[in-house]
Scaffold this motif. Structure first.
Motif, PDB file in Angstrom:
ATOM      1  N   ALA A 182       0.822  -1.208   0.000  1.00  0.00           N
ATOM      2  CA  ALA A 182       0.000   0.000   0.000  1.00  0.00           C
ATOM      3  C   ALA A 182       0.854   1.256   0.000  1.00  0.00           C
ATOM      4  O   ALA A 182       0.545   2.227   0.680  1.00  0.00           O
ATOM      5  CB  ALA A 182      -0.948  -0.006   1.189  1.00  0.00           C
ATOM      6  N   ASP A 188      -2.244  -4.247   2.881  1.00  0.00           N
ATOM      7  CA  ASP A 188      -1.482  -3.161   3.481  1.00  0.00           C
ATOM      8  C   ASP A 188      -0.553  -3.730   4.544  1.00  0.00           C
ATOM      9  O   ASP A 188      -0.971  -4.078   5.638  1.00  0.00           O
ATOM     10  CB  ASP A 188      -2.442  -2.143   4.094  1.00  0.00           C
ATOM     11  CG  ASP A 188      -1.718  -0.965   4.728  1.00  0.00           C
ATOM     12  OD1 ASP A 188      -0.481  -0.892   4.605  1.00  0.00           O
ATOM     13  OD2 ASP A 188      -2.405  -0.114   5.335  1.00  0.00           O
ATOM     14  N   ARG A 228      -0.185   8.214   2.921  1.00  0.00           N
ATOM     15  CA  ARG A 228      -0.788   6.876   2.964  1.00  0.00           C
ATOM     16  C   ARG A 228      -2.209   6.949   3.494  1.00  0.00           C
ATOM     17  O   ARG A 228      -3.127   6.320   2.954  1.00  0.00           O
ATOM     18  CB  ARG A 228       0.031   5.929   3.856  1.00  0.00           C
ATOM     19  CG  ARG A 228       1.333   5.464   3.274  1.00  0.00           C
ATOM     20  CD  ARG A 228       2.016   4.432   4.167  1.00  0.00           C
ATOM     21  NE  ARG A 228       1.322   3.177   4.148  1.00  0.00           N
ATOM     22  CZ  ARG A 228       0.616   2.672   5.161  1.00  0.00           C
ATOM     23  NH1 ARG A 228       0.492   3.342   6.293  1.00  0.00           N
ATOM     24  NH2 ARG A 228       0.039   1.506   5.051  1.00  0.00           N
TER      25      ARG A 228
END
Length: 306
Positions: A9, A31, A58
């Protein structure tokens, strides 16, 4: 079976999942947590997100994915992947397994830093690898370049765009070829051949370089390009072709040598590009490219323009 599983991710994986979600493709994004740029204070050279902390970038990306019901984000790592009819099955760190028609590797790389005292606390702050990502923030400070590759004399020459005071530190390596020495001399780049004993600084700010012999060197930033290695074993387990610098070989559409497996971000490069170019904006662009190729392949069974 899902349309795609995206492993990682970071910017490349997030962008892949976003573009596929907007294409109404069923996607699982795994992730595994913060990536290579975690030590940096801020992300730079990325339009509209200039100066954003990596963890905030993120978080923004993950939050935007929530708008697409066909995209699932799961906090897990992929520990194995095997080919099966019609796609791939991925075994996850939480003990479950998922299958998809396409697999996207966005697992990133790890920097293999040299064993120099004091480097760790400075890495990603004032000891950095990319002038496009960090050069503006340390502009006009006195720079040092740690020679780790045969082409680092050219790297030092390039950095005179950001500072008039650049010193190339050979760290005990062989003297430079005559043509490189002449280039550096023409740009007033000095050379220190002695081995480096340690880096000295305050917090994340570099102050000086101490050598095994000779006077110390006051510096405000150190540039180096350490080798990298794959963060995950998956590319090799899947049989992807690996280039000499440990990058996964991909084509113009982010396809690896294994059908149905794509790779994006700083873990992959095309062989015609001689060095990896690890930048957030480029990783995101590669993710979008991979997603468009995957969506098109799933419609037509191939890329119709080939």
């Amino acid at each position: 079976m899902l349309d795609a599983i995206v492993i990682g991710a970071g910017p490349g994986g997030l962008q892949t999942a976003l573009t596929l979600g907007r294409s109404r493709r069923s996607v699982l994004l795994l992730d595994g947590g913060p990536g290579r740029n975690e030590p940096a204070h801020e992300v730079h050279n990325f339009l509209s997100r200039e100066g954003t902390p990596p963890e905030d970038l993120r978080a923004i990306g993950l939050r935007e994915l929530a708008a697409y019901p066909t995209v699932e984000v799961r906090p897990a790592e992929a520990v194995a992947a095997i080919s099966q009819e019609g796609g791939y099955t991925v075994r996850l760190s939480d003990g479950t397994a998922e299958s998809a028609r396409r697999l996207v590797l966005a697992t990133g790389v790890v920097d293999v830093l040299p064993d120099i005292e004091g480097l760790g606390p400075l890495w990603g702050r004032t000891a950095v690898h990319c002038p496009y990502c960090h050069g503006w923030e340390v502009r006009d400070r006195p720079f040092a370049v740690l020679a780790m590759r045969p082409q680092d004399a050219y790297f030092a020459a390039h950095l005179t765009r950001w500072s008039p005071d650049v010193v190339l530190c050979l760290n005990g390596k062989d003297e430079l070829p005559d043509d490189q020495s002449a280039l550096l001399a023409s740009l007033n780049v000095r050379v220190r051949p002695e081995p480096i004993a340690r880096l000295e600084g305050k917090g994340s700010e570099l102050q000086r370089i101490a050598f095994a012999s000779g006077p110390p060197l006051d510096r405000g930033a150190l540039f180096l390009k350490p080798p990298t290695q794959q963060r995950s074993d998956l590319p090799r387990l899947l049989g992807c072709e690996i280039l000499d610098d440990d990058s996964v070989r991909v084509d113009n559409f982010a396809r690896t040598s294994i059908p149905g497996v794509y790779a994006v971000g700083d873990m992959a490069r095309r062989p015609e590009i001689p060095i990896a170019t690890p930048q957030v904006a480029l990783a995101a662009a590669e993710g979008a490219t991979a997603a468009v190729a995957i969506d098109t392949e799933l419609v037509y069974g191939k890329l119709p323009w080939e």
